[in-house]
Structures are given as structure tokens and as C-alpha cells.
Motif scaffolding. Structure first.
Motif, PDB file in Angstrom:
ATOM      1  N   UNK A 141       0.843  -1.194   0.000  1.00 27.58           N
ATOM      2  CA  UNK A 141       0.000   0.000   0.000  1.00 27.58           C
ATOM      3  C   UNK A 141       0.874   1.238   0.000  1.00 27.58           C
ATOM      4  N   UNK A 142       0.627   2.107  -0.948  1.00 32.08           N
ATOM      5  CA  UNK A 142       1.384   3.344  -1.043  1.00 32.08           C
ATOM      6  C   UNK A 142       0.968   4.282   0.091  1.00 32.08           C
ATOM      7  N   UNK A 143       1.937   4.737   0.893  1.00 35.50           N
ATOM      8  CA  UNK A 143       1.609   5.654   1.987  1.00 35.50           C
ATOM      9  C   UNK A 143       2.116   7.061   1.724  1.00 35.50           C
ATOM     10  N   UNK A 199      -0.899  -4.554  -5.209  1.00 40.99           N
ATOM     11  CA  UNK A 199      -0.701  -3.159  -4.833  1.00 40.99           C
ATOM     12  C   UNK A 199      -2.066  -2.490  -4.819  1.00 40.99           C
ATOM     13  N   UNK A 200      -2.401  -1.810  -3.731  1.00 47.03           N
ATOM     14  CA  UNK A 200      -3.671  -1.099  -3.633  1.00 47.03           C
ATOM     15  C   UNK A 200      -3.402   0.395  -3.521  1.00 47.03           C
ATOM     16  N   UNK A 235     -10.749   2.391  -4.162  1.00 43.47           N
ATOM     17  CA  UNK A 235      -9.450   1.784  -4.367  1.00 43.47           C
ATOM     18  C   UNK A 235      -9.318   1.156  -5.745  1.00 43.47           C
ATOM     19  N   UNK A 236      -8.074   1.038  -6.179  1.00 42.68           N
ATOM     20  CA  UNK A 236      -7.744   0.310  -7.405  1.00 42.68           C
ATOM     21  C   UNK A 236      -6.602  -0.639  -7.076  1.00 42.68           C
ATOM     22  N   UNK A 237      -6.547  -1.766  -7.823  1.00 41.07           N
ATOM     23  CA  UNK A 237      -5.608  -2.826  -7.486  1.00 41.07           C
ATOM     24  C   UNK A 237      -4.766  -3.223  -8.693  1.00 41.07           C
ATOM     25  N   UNK A 238      -3.525  -3.589  -8.411  1.00 36.21           N
ATOM     26  CA  UNK A 238      -2.658  -4.236  -9.392  1.00 36.21           C
ATOM     27  C   UNK A 238      -2.203  -5.549  -8.775  1.00 36.21           C
ATOM     28  N   UNK A 246     -10.211   3.884   8.185  1.00 37.37           N
ATOM     29  CA  UNK A 246      -8.776   3.668   8.318  1.00 37.37           C
ATOM     30  C   UNK A 246      -8.210   3.179   6.987  1.00 37.37           C
ATOM     31  N   UNK A 247      -6.937   3.447   6.718  1.00 34.84           N
ATOM     32  CA  UNK A 247      -6.324   2.919   5.497  1.00 34.84           C
ATOM     33  C   UNK A 247      -5.971   1.439   5.648  1.00 34.84           C
TER      34      UNK A 247
END
Length: 306
Positions: free
Chosen positions: A15-17, A87-88, A96-99, A291-292
Motif C-alpha cells: 500500500x502506497x503511503x 498493490x492497492x 481503491x484500485x488494485x494491481x 482507516x487505510x
């Protein structure tokens, strides 16, 4: 002690923070549901049925299962495969989008590692849960053995639970999805469809559409979810509609449905009414989306723990 088994997949979550920085954790729809059920109802034995690898991340994943008090008796270790990864990323309104990197993940081969002794133990369960994602990732040549196992469990008195949870990219075609979902609906005692999922597959846009579609199946408990628009539950032919209070502070919608499922099924396993079960499940989902990430801090559930 009540026992519920969640069949499917847990993945490595990235998850990108912030720019150029990511956080690694573990998540997956059935795993998330297992975690949130356990957090809400510590007295229930919540188990995950899946496969991981022999690698370091697989060992860490199993360690996290233990930290969450998830039973790991049916976490199989594949000799050559490893867990999938995704990856979200979330936008400004929490969508959200996912790879994904999961085309040959260990969890796709779980049925290959089953034997009669394992199935005999599962027959002692109270519930067996699987999802549309669970179905999609099973290798096509192993699907027959999955259905044979599920029918054995049903015949043994285990309640079969299905969440259609649809991810188009996991399926070869919508026709393939419909075929597998038809088999799932035939065997299931409890079904938890979201109108959004059924709209994508069948073009359904309302509670009545989903209710009418599911009527020919022998579903004892149909829980139709439409986000903040409410939940319609049909139990033994009797309908109950429950309003849901919308959440204003939406940070990340990831795992909203999973947490709802976990809290709802835990409530029903412990004898709570449909209304109480939906209200607790909505409270769980409403907490999670503030929450993330798929799995939020444990302390956030202190007010929900039963």
C-alpha cells in the motif's frame, strides 16, 4: 466452541503511503473476514483454509495469522509456489484500485493438497465460507474436487456460506462466472450478495432484482447488501430491511464487505437476531472504512468486541 472455516487466499499487500514509500502487510477477502470475525467474537474458532509457500514471506504470513488468533491447521505449504501479491491505491474519496501478481499463486492449488482426513475434520465445522474470489482462483482442473468437498460438508450438516464478491479480471468471461455462481448458489445455505456485484454480472440494480433472481435456489438466509442504502435479509421466506447510517469520514473502502461478513456471521453463530447481526456488521464495516488498509489497528475494534 463454534467453528467457521474460510476457504480462499491471503496475499501480500503493498500500500502506497507516500511518494516512493510503501507499506507491506497481508490481506485477502476471506482472510479479512476471518480476522474481523475473530476480533468481534474471540470465543469463535476462526480458521483459514489456504496454501502458502516455503518462503520467508509465507512464514511471516503464518506468523501474522497466529497474531490475529486465526487457526492455521488448514494452511498448507506448497513445495514450489508462493503467495500472490497486490498493490492497492486509493483516491481522494477512498475508492481503491488494485494491481495484482497472483496468476500462479500457491492458493490456486489448495485443493491439490487436501485429503480425506482433512475433509473429515472440516465436516465437524459449523460453517464453511467461500467467495467469488475463492472460486475464481481455483485451478480449473481442481474445481470438481472443490465442489465434491463442499457437498460432502453440506451433507454432514455444515452451513455453507457464499459471498459472490466479483472481480472481473479474475474470470475468463462473464459466462464462466455465471456457471460457477450457479453451482455456488445451489449448494449454499447463506448467501451475502452485494447489489454492485450482481449488477456487474447480471445487470441487477435493486433488492427486488436480486431477491427474484435468488428465489429458485434453496437459500435459507439471503443477505442483500447495498452499501449505505441498507441491507435486506430474507430468512426462511421472511423479509427484514435494516437501514444503514452512512459514514462521513471515508478513508478507504477496502475490506468493508469483508468486515461486514465476518461480524455478521459471528453474530449469527452466537445466536443473535438478524437485525442485531446487521447492525453490528454495519458498525464493523463503518469502522474499517475510516482507516487505510484492509486490516485496521486492533484497538479500533475495542468498542465492537463482543
Amino acid at each position: 466452541m463454534k467453528n467457521i472455516y474460510f476457504f480462499g487466499e491471503c496475499m501480500i499487500e503493498l500500500r502506497s503511503i507516500e511518494e516512493s514509500l510503501m507499506r507491506q502487510s497481508f490481506a485477502g477477502d476471506v482472510y479479512n473476514a476471518a480476522v474481523y470475525l475473530k476480533r468481534c467474537f474471540p470465543a469463535i474458532n476462526s480458521s483459514i483454509v489456504t496454501s502458502v509457500g516455503q518462503d520467508n514471506l509465507s512464514d511471516k504470513m503464518i506468523g501474522v495469522f497466529a497474531e490475529e488468533e486465526i487457526d492455521t491447521e488448514f494452511v498448507f505449504k506448497h513445495d514450489t509456489k508462493i503467495p500472490g501479491m497486490y498493490l492497492v491505491e486509493t483516491d481522494d474519496v477512498g475508492e481503491r484500485s488494485f494491481t495484482y501478481w497472483r496468476s500462479d499463486a500457491a492458493a490456486r492449488y489448495t485443493m491439490e493438497l487436501f485429503n480425506d482426513d482433512a475433509i473429515a475434520k472440516l465436516k465437524c465445522a459449523d460453517m464453511f465460507f467461500f467467495s467469488g474470489i475463492s472460486l475464481a482462483i481455483i485451478k480449473s482442473e481442481l474445481r470438481d474436487s472443490f465442489w465434491q468437498m463442499v457437498w460432502q460438508l453440506k451433507d454432514a450438516g455444515v452451513q455453507i456460506v457464499f459471498d459472490p464478491n466479483y472481480r472481473a479480471r479474475l474470470w475468463a468471461s462473464v459466462d464462466e462466472t455465471k456457471l460457477l455462481y450457479d453451482l455456488a448458489l445451489q449448494v449454499s445455505d447463506i448467501v451475502l450478495p452485494g447489489i454492485e456485484d450482481f449488477n456487474s454480472i447480471y445487470g441487477h440494480t435493486s433488492f427486488d432484482h436480486v431477491k427474484t433472481f435468488c428465489k429458485p435456489y434453496n437459500i435459507k438466509e439471503l443477505v442483500i447488501k447495498d452499501g449505505p442504502n441498507g441491507v435486506l435479509v430474507i430468512y426462511d421466506g421472511e423479509e427484514t430491511f435494516i437501514d444503514i447510517l452512512p459514514v462521513e469520514n471515508v478513508v478507504d473502502t477496502n475490506s468493508a464487505g469483508d468486515s461486514f461478513n465476518g461480524a455478521y456471521l459471528g453474530s449469527r453463530l452466537t445466536g443473535r437476531s438478524i437485525t442485531d447481526a446487521v447492525q453490528l456488521a454495519a458498525k464493523a464495516a463503518g469502522t474499517v472504512i475510516q482507516y487505510p488498509g484492509a486490516i485496521i489497528p486492533k484497538e479500533a475494534f475495542d468498542s465492537i468486541r463482543q
